[in-house]
Design an enzyme around this catalytic site. Structure first.
Site, PDB file in Angstrom:
ATOM      1  N   GLY A  38      51.749  45.480  52.697  1.00  0.00           N
ATOM      2  CA  GLY A  38      50.992  44.751  51.681  1.00  0.00           C
ATOM      3  C   GLY A  38      49.506  44.609  52.186  1.00  0.00           C
ATOM      4  O   GLY A  38      48.601  43.967  51.514  1.00  0.00           O
ATOM      5  N   THR A  40      45.881  43.733  54.093  1.00  0.00           N
ATOM      6  CA  THR A  40      44.985  42.412  54.111  1.00  0.00           C
ATOM      7  C   THR A  40      45.411  41.378  53.099  1.00  0.00           C
ATOM      8  O   THR A  40      45.555  40.003  53.125  1.00  0.00           O
ATOM      9  CB  THR A  40      43.523  42.508  53.881  1.00  0.00           C
ATOM     10  OG1 THR A  40      43.278  43.839  54.918  1.00  0.00           O
ATOM     11  CG2 THR A  40      42.496  41.545  54.289  1.00  0.00           C
ATOM     12  N   GLU A 203      23.960  29.635  55.642  1.00  0.00           N
ATOM     13  CA  GLU A 203      23.668  30.775  54.684  1.00  0.00           C
ATOM     14  C   GLU A 203      22.408  31.401  55.006  1.00  0.00           C
ATOM     15  O   GLU A 203      21.327  30.859  55.044  1.00  0.00           O
ATOM     16  CB  GLU A 203      23.971  30.805  53.107  1.00  0.00           C
ATOM     17  CG  GLU A 203      23.643  31.770  52.201  1.00  0.00           C
ATOM     18  CD  GLU A 203      24.191  33.158  52.736  1.00  0.00           C
ATOM     19  OE1 GLU A 203      25.561  33.224  52.827  1.00  0.00           O
ATOM     20  OE2 GLU A 203      23.592  34.138  52.737  1.00  0.00           O
ATOM     21  N   MET A 319      34.657  44.898  47.382  1.00  0.00           N
ATOM     22  CA  MET A 319      35.960  44.766  47.865  1.00  0.00           C
ATOM     23  C   MET A 319      37.131  43.815  47.572  1.00  0.00           C
ATOM     24  O   MET A 319      37.051  42.552  47.831  1.00  0.00           O
ATOM     25  CB  MET A 319      35.720  44.379  49.452  1.00  0.00           C
ATOM     26  CG  MET A 319      34.784  45.615  50.248  1.00  0.00           C
ATOM     27  SD  MET A 319      34.703  45.128  52.172  1.00  0.00           S
ATOM     28  CE  MET A 319      34.367  46.507  52.827  1.00  0.00           C
ATOM     29  N   HIS A 322      42.366  44.174  43.114  1.00  0.00           N
ATOM     30  CA  HIS A 322      42.651  44.924  41.901  1.00  0.00           C
ATOM     31  C   HIS A 322      41.559  46.166  41.751  1.00  0.00           C
ATOM     32  O   HIS A 322      42.071  47.110  41.243  1.00  0.00           O
ATOM     33  CB  HIS A 322      42.119  43.881  40.766  1.00  0.00           C
ATOM     34  CG  HIS A 322      41.131  42.976  40.682  1.00  0.00           C
ATOM     35  ND1 HIS A 322      40.968  41.729  41.631  1.00  0.00           N
ATOM     36  CD2 HIS A 322      39.989  42.992  40.244  1.00  0.00           C
ATOM     37  CE1 HIS A 322      39.940  41.374  41.446  1.00  0.00           C
ATOM     38  NE2 HIS A 322      39.295  42.032  40.757  1.00  0.00           N
ATOM     39  N   HIS A 445      44.126  26.272  19.792  1.00  0.00           N
ATOM     40  CA  HIS A 445      43.420  24.808  19.704  1.00  0.00           C
ATOM     41  C   HIS A 445      44.475  24.132  20.173  1.00  0.00           C
ATOM     42  O   HIS A 445      45.884  24.050  19.558  1.00  0.00           O
ATOM     43  CB  HIS A 445      42.900  24.561  18.466  1.00  0.00           C
ATOM     44  CG  HIS A 445      42.391  22.976  18.535  1.00  0.00           C
ATOM     45  ND1 HIS A 445      41.102  22.931  19.107  1.00  0.00           N
ATOM     46  CD2 HIS A 445      43.016  21.887  18.164  1.00  0.00           C
ATOM     47  CE1 HIS A 445      40.940  21.305  19.281  1.00  0.00           C
ATOM     48  NE2 HIS A 445      42.123  20.868  18.459  1.00  0.00           N
TER      49      HIS A 445
HETATM   50  C1  LIG Z   1      40.646  35.664  53.012  1.00  0.00           C
HETATM   51  C2  LIG Z   1      40.823  36.750  52.205  1.00  0.00           C
HETATM   52  C3  LIG Z   1      40.667  36.382  50.817  1.00  0.00           C
HETATM   53  C4  LIG Z   1      40.771  37.425  49.984  1.00  0.00           C
HETATM   54  N1  LIG Z   1      41.063  36.928  48.441  1.00  0.00           N
HETATM   55  C5  LIG Z   1      40.876  37.982  47.520  1.00  0.00           C
HETATM   56  C6  LIG Z   1      41.086  37.620  46.338  1.00  0.00           C
HETATM   57  O1  LIG Z   1      41.533  36.558  45.923  1.00  0.00           O
HETATM   58  N2  LIG Z   1      41.169  38.693  45.413  1.00  0.00           N
HETATM   59  C7  LIG Z   1      40.871  39.837  45.342  1.00  0.00           C
HETATM   60  O2  LIG Z   1      40.751  40.892  44.552  1.00  0.00           O
HETATM   61  N3  LIG Z   1      40.698  40.039  46.970  1.00  0.00           N
HETATM   62  C8  LIG Z   1      40.720  39.210  47.775  1.00  0.00           C
HETATM   63  N4  LIG Z   1      40.443  39.774  49.176  1.00  0.00           N
HETATM   64  C9  LIG Z   1      39.959  41.156  49.387  1.00  0.00           C
HETATM   65  C10 LIG Z   1      41.232  41.891  49.149  1.00  0.00           C
HETATM   66  O3  LIG Z   1      42.283  41.483  50.365  1.00  0.00           O
HETATM   67  C11 LIG Z   1      41.000  43.438  49.650  1.00  0.00           C
HETATM   68  O4  LIG Z   1      39.853  43.928  48.886  1.00  0.00           O
HETATM   69  C12 LIG Z   1      42.060  44.611  49.425  1.00  0.00           C
HETATM   70  O5  LIG Z   1      43.221  43.935  50.467  1.00  0.00           O
HETATM   71  C13 LIG Z   1      41.793  45.773  49.909  1.00  0.00           C
HETATM   72  O6  LIG Z   1      42.859  46.747  49.684  1.00  0.00           O
HETATM   73  P1  LIG Z   1      43.123  48.024  50.396  1.00  0.00           P
HETATM   74  O7  LIG Z   1      44.407  48.494  50.116  1.00  0.00           O
HETATM   75  O8  LIG Z   1      41.948  48.793  50.242  1.00  0.00           O
HETATM   76  O9  LIG Z   1      42.925  47.417  51.925  1.00  0.00           O
HETATM   77  P2  LIG Z   1      43.813  46.495  52.843  1.00  0.00           P
HETATM   78  O10 LIG Z   1      44.352  45.464  51.933  1.00  0.00           O
HETATM   79  O11 LIG Z   1      42.851  45.990  53.919  1.00  0.00           O
HETATM   80  O12 LIG Z   1      45.086  47.400  53.533  1.00  0.00           O
HETATM   81  C14 LIG Z   1      44.844  48.574  54.481  1.00  0.00           C
HETATM   82  C15 LIG Z   1      45.894  48.332  55.460  1.00  0.00           C
HETATM   83  O13 LIG Z   1      45.830  49.733  56.084  1.00  0.00           O
HETATM   84  C16 LIG Z   1      46.409  49.603  57.223  1.00  0.00           C
HETATM   85  N5  LIG Z   1      45.953  50.552  58.292  1.00  0.00           N
HETATM   86  C17 LIG Z   1      44.638  50.688  58.694  1.00  0.00           C
HETATM   87  N6  LIG Z   1      44.410  51.769  59.253  1.00  0.00           N
HETATM   88  C18 LIG Z   1      45.795  52.317  59.395  1.00  0.00           C
HETATM   89  C19 LIG Z   1      45.976  53.296  60.249  1.00  0.00           C
HETATM   90  N7  LIG Z   1      45.331  54.330  60.993  1.00  0.00           N
HETATM   91  N8  LIG Z   1      47.472  53.716  60.111  1.00  0.00           N
HETATM   92  C20 LIG Z   1      48.333  52.945  59.375  1.00  0.00           C
HETATM   93  N9  LIG Z   1      47.939  51.919  58.816  1.00  0.00           N
HETATM   94  C21 LIG Z   1      46.471  51.480  58.678  1.00  0.00           C
HETATM   95  C22 LIG Z   1      46.094  48.240  57.673  1.00  0.00           C
HETATM   96  O14 LIG Z   1      47.035  47.446  58.666  1.00  0.00           O
HETATM   97  C23 LIG Z   1      46.362  47.587  56.290  1.00  0.00           C
HETATM   98  O15 LIG Z   1      47.746  46.977  56.086  1.00  0.00           O
HETATM   99  C24 LIG Z   1      40.378  38.601  50.182  1.00  0.00           C
HETATM  100  C25 LIG Z   1      40.327  39.067  51.596  1.00  0.00           C
HETATM  101  C26 LIG Z   1      40.326  38.040  52.309  1.00  0.00           C
HETATM  102  C27 LIG Z   1      40.077  38.389  53.996  1.00  0.00           C
END
Ligand SMILES: Cc1cc2nc3c(=O)[nH]c(=O)nc-3n(C[C@H](O)[C@H](O)[C@H](O)COP(=O)(O)OP(=O)(O)OC[C@H]3O[C@@H](n4cnc5c(N)ncnc54)[C@H](O)[C@@H]3O)c2cc1C
Length: 466
Positions: A38, A40, A203, A319, A322, A445
Site C-alpha cells: 500500500g 506511503t 512558512e 505528488m 490518484h 435541493h
Molecule cells: C501525511 C501524508 C498525507 C497524504 N495525503 C494524501 C491525500 O490525502 N491524498 C493524496 O492524493 N495524496 C496524499 N499523500 C501523497 C500520497 O501518499 C502519494 O502521492 C502516493 O502515495 C504516491 O504513490 P506512489 O505509488 O507513487 O508511491 P508510494 O505510495 O510512496 O509507494 C512507494 C512504495 O515503494 C516501496 N519501495 C521504494 N523503493 C523500493 C525498492 N527499491 N524495492 C521495493 N520497494 C520499494 C516503498 O516502500 C513504498 O511502499 C499524502 C502523503 C503524506 C506523507
C-alpha cells in the site's frame, strides 16, 4: 519463466498498475521493501492522516457544536491511545484490501528491496541477506517519495518529526511548531490543534498553500487563524536546538536578517517530499533523472532505457495518490498495446482541513500567467440553504471559465464537503463542459453542490439565490 511485468513498489501507483496489468492478462510480480503493501498512501499518508482528521474533527464538534444543536453531552475526554488504534484499524483494513486484490487477480508479491541489475532483470534482496534475480519483459518503477529534510535539522521522530512521526504521537504536545504551510503541515496541524495543541506554522513564502489559488489560500489562512492556528510567513527555520527541555528553533526572515527564537515541545518538518530512488541501481543501468532527482519519462512513461518505465511520485507532476493510480492504469494499458492516457489538466487536489479546500484545473494566477482571458463565477456558502441550515457557511465556490468560449478552466471549492464535491467539477471538465452546461444541470435541493450550479450561473451574472 520470466514475468511479463515486475512492479517495484506497492503504493497506489504500483498496486493499481499491477491489478490493471493482471486484468489485461499479464503475469505480474510486485516487489515491496516494507512489511505491508500500500505504500506511503495507505501506511503513513492519505489513509492514517484522514483517520485522524476525521476523529479530531468529531472530537471538536462534540465539544463545540453539539450543545447549540440541542444535543447535550458531557465534555468529551480524549483517549489518544484508542484514537491511534482506530487509525491503525483503518490502515490495516486498507492494507489487507490490497493483499486481497492481489490474490484475486493472481498477482505475486515478494517482500524485499528491488534493484534493477540489468534491463529485464530485477534483483530482490530480503532482510535476511538472501537475494534472488527475477526476469521480466517490462519493469515499472513505482518507488514513490520520501520526506524532504532541512539541512542541519535531524528528524528523530520523537521531538523533531516528519509527517510519519506526527501521525503517531503518544501524547498531545502543548506547543507544536510546524515548518511549512503546505497541505501536510496544515492537515496535521489541524489534527493536533483540535486535540489541544497550540500550533504555530512557519512558512518560507509570503502565503500559505503554495499552488492553490491565492484568494482561496488567503481565506483559508483567515479561517485557520480564527480556529487558533498562528502563522509566521516569509520566514525560515535555520536551526533547532534539541538539548534543552523545550525545543528552541532559530527563525529568520526568508530574505535574511535578525533571527529570533521560537520555543516548542515538538516540531513537525513538513517542507515537502522528494522522489525515492535509493538502491534501485538506476545509475548502473543508465536510467536518467532530472535535477530534482525525478526519473525522466516520455508520454508513455518509458525511461531512456528500453523496457524500464516509471510512474507516481518518483516522476514529475503533483505528488498525489490518484495521479499515481491513473499513471498505473495508463502504463499497464500501454504495455498491453492499448492507448493508456492521463489528462493532467483534470487532476483534483484536496486539502482536508476544515473547511476542506478542493481544486481542479487552473488558478487565477496560472490563467493570468498564461495570458488566457477568463470570467469568474463566485458563490458563497452563506447563501446556500443547506450550508445555512447546517450552520456551516464558511467558504465559497469559484468557477473560472474561458472568456471566449465559456469552457470551464478551473473550479475552486472551500466548504465542509469540498473533497467529495470536486468530483462533479472534474467530471464536467473531463467532458469539456462550459459553465453553461453546469448551470443547466439540475442539482438536488437542498444540497451543498447547488453552490456549484449557482457559481456556474454567476459566471454570466445570473445566480438565483444571491
Ligand atoms: C501525511 C501524508 C498525507 C497524504 N495525503 C494524501 C491525500 O490525502 N491524498 C493524496 O492524493 N495524496 C496524499 N499523500 C501523497 C500520497 O501518499 C502519494 O502521492 C502516493 O502515495 C504516491 O504513490 P506512489 O505509488 O507513487 O508511491 P508510494 O505510495 O510512496 O509507494 C512507494 C512504495 O515503494 C516501496 N519501495 C521504494 N523503493 C523500493 C525498492 N527499491 N524495492 C521495493 N520497494 C520499494 C516503498 O516502500 C513504498 O511502499 C499524502 C502523503 C503524506 C506523507
Amino acid at each position: 519463466m520470466p514475468y511479463d511485468l515486475v512492479v517495484i513498489g506497492s503504493g497506489p501507483g504500483g498496486y493499481v498498475c499491477a491489478i490493471r496489468a493482471a486484468q489485461l492478462g499479464m503475469r505480474v510480480l510486485v516487489v515491496e521493501k516494507d512489511k505491508t503493501l500500500g505504500g506511503t498512501c495507505l501506511n503513513v499518508g492519505c489513509i492514517p492522516s484522514k483517520a485522524l482528521l476525521h476523529t479530531s474533527h468529531l472530537y471538536e464538534e462534540v465539544a463545540d457544536r453539539f450543545a447549540p444543536m440541542g444535543i447535550e453531552v458531557s465534555k468529551p475526554k480524549l483517549d489518544l491511545a484508542r484514537m491511534m488504534q482506530f487509525k491503525q484499524e483503518g490502515v490495516d483494513g486498507n492494507v489487507k484490501g490490497v493483499a486481497f486484490l492481489f490474490k484475486k487477480n493472481k498477482i505475486e508479491a515478494r517482500q524485499g528491496t528491488g534493484r534493477i541489475a540489468a534491463p529485464a532483470k530485477v534483483e530482490v534482496s530480503t532482510a535476511d541477506g538472501k537475494s534472488e534475480t527475477v526476469e521480466a519483459e517490462a519493469i515499472v518503477i513505482a518507488t514513490g517519495s520520501d520526506v524532504a529534510r532541512l539541512a542541519g535539522i535531524e528528524i528523530d521522530e520523537r521531538r523533531v518529526l516528519s509527517s510519519t512521526g506526527a501521525l503517531s504521537l503518544p501524547q498531545v504536545p502543548k506547543r507544536l511548531l510546524i515548518v511549512g504551510a503546505g497541505v501536510i503541515g496544515l492537515e496535521l496541524g489541524s489534527v493536533w490543534r483540535r486535540l489541544g495543541a497550540q500550533v504555530q506554522v512557519v512558512e518560507f513564502l509570503d502565503r500559505i498553500l503554495p499552488g492553490i489559488d491565492g484568494e482561496v489560500a488567503r481565506q483559508a489562512q483567515r479561517l485557520l487563524e480564527h480556529q487558533g492556528m498562528s502563522f509566521k510567513l516569509s520566514s525560515k527555520i535555520t536551526a533547532v536546538e534539541t538539548s534543552t527541555k523545550s525545543l528552541r528553533a532559530q527563525v529568520e526572515p526568508s530574505t535574511g536578517g535578525r533571527a529570533e527564537t521560537l520555543e516548542a515541545d515538538v516540531t513537525l518538518i513538513a517542507v515537502g517530499r522528494v522522489p525515492y530512488t535509493e538502491g534501485l541501481g538506476l545509475e548502473s543501468v543508465g536510467v536518467k533523472k532530472d535535477n530534482k532527482n525525478r526519473i525522466i519519462v516520455d508520454a508513455h512513461y518509458a525511461t531512456n532505457v528500453a523496457g524500464i518505465y516509471a510512474i507516481g511520485d518518483v516522476i514529475a507532476g503533483p505528488m498525489l495518490a490518484h495521479k499515481a493510480e491513473e499513471e498505473g492504469v495508463a502504463v499497464a494499458e500501454i504495455l498491453a498495446g492499448q492507448a493508456g492516457h492521463v489528462n493532467y489538466d483534470v487532476i483534483p487536489n484536496v486539502v482536508y482541513t476544515y473547511p476542506e479546500i478542493a481544486v481542479v484545473g487552473r488558478s487565477e494566477e496560472e490563467l493570468k500567467a498564461a495570458g488566457i482571458p477568463y470570467k469568474i463565477g463566485k458563490y458563497p456558502f452563506s447563501a446556500n440553504p443547506r450550508a445555512r441550515v447546517n450552520q456551516e457557511t464558511e467558504g465559497f465556490v469559484k468557477i473560472l471559465a474561458d472568456a471566449k468560449n465559456d469552457r470551464v478552466l478551473g473550479v475552486h471549492i472551500m466548504c465542509s464537503d469540498a473533497g467529495n464535491m470536486v468530483a462533479e467539477a472534474a467530471m464536467a471538465m473531463e467532458f469539456g463542459a462550459a459553465a453553461e452546461d453546469i448551470a443547466r444541470t439540475c442539482h438536488a435541493h437542498p444540497t451543498l453542490p447547488e453552490a456549484v450550479k449557482e457559481a456556474a450561473l454567476a459566471v454570466d451574472k445570473r445566480a438565483i439565490n444571491m
